[in-house]
Structures are given as structure tokens and as C-alpha cells.
Write a protein that holds these residues in place. Structure first.
Motif, short mmCIF file in Angstrom:
data_model
loop_
_atom_site.label_atom_id
_atom_site.label_comp_id
_atom_site.label_asym_id
_atom_site.label_seq_id
_atom_site.Cartn_x
_atom_site.Cartn_y
_atom_site.Cartn_z
N GLU A 63 42.97 1.61 -6.21
CA GLU A 63 42.51 1.86 -7.46
C GLU A 63 43.53 2.43 -8.38
N LEU A 64 44.14 3.58 -7.90
CA LEU A 64 45.16 4.30 -8.55
C LEU A 64 46.09 3.77 -8.91
N GLU A 65 46.78 2.78 -8.33
CA GLU A 65 47.82 1.82 -8.72
C GLU A 65 47.68 1.05 -9.82
N GLU A 66 46.37 0.45 -9.82
CA GLU A 66 45.68 -0.59 -10.72
C GLU A 66 45.68 0.32 -12.08
N ASP A 67 45.35 1.37 -12.15
CA ASP A 67 45.20 2.29 -13.30
C ASP A 67 46.47 2.53 -14.01
N GLU A 68 47.41 2.59 -13.22
CA GLU A 68 48.75 2.95 -13.87
C GLU A 68 49.41 2.22 -14.56
#
Length: 68
Positions: A63-68
Motif C-alpha cells: 500500500e505504501l508503494e502504491e501511494d508513492e
């Protein structure tokens, strides 16, 4: 089985160690065998919790990678 079960909560489900009140003449398992079975159930429970933690960590990182 609930992966985040508390250590002191009541153990439920198919993996719950069954208490059998049998006389020694009928009981075929030794004390060590019963303890080993109980430890195996505890080890399986720890493995489930560990797997759940890893899975949640992977989800969080994704999820953190998607947000970036």
C-alpha cells in the motif's frame, strides 16, 4: 483460527487440546506424549500468528508503494 488470539483466551476450534479423564489403565499416551502434543498445538498457533504478521507487513508495504 483467530491469528491474533490472546495467550490467555479460551482455546477453541478443531486444534483445541482435548481433556480426557481416563484411568491410567485405558490411557495409552504417556505424560511426555501428551505434553508434546500440547506443545505442537502451541507451536502451530505461533506459526499462524507469525504468518499473519508477515502477511500484514507485506500488505502495508504494498500500500505504501502504491501511494508513492
Amino acid at each position: 483460527m483467530e491469528p491474533y488470539a490472546k495467550p490467555k483466551e479460551r482455546k477453541v476450534g478443531a486444534q483445541r487440546p482435548k481433556i480426557m479423564h481416563l484411568p491410567k489403565s485405558i490411557e495409552t499416551r504417556t505424560r511426555r506424549e501428551r505434553e508434546a502434543e500440547k506443545q505442537a498445538v502451541a507451536a502451530e498457533r505461533r506459526a499462524i500468528k507469525k504468518s499473519a504478521r508477515r502477511h500484514l507487513k507485506q500488505q502495508l508495504l504494498a500500500e505504501l508503494e502504491e501511494d508513492e
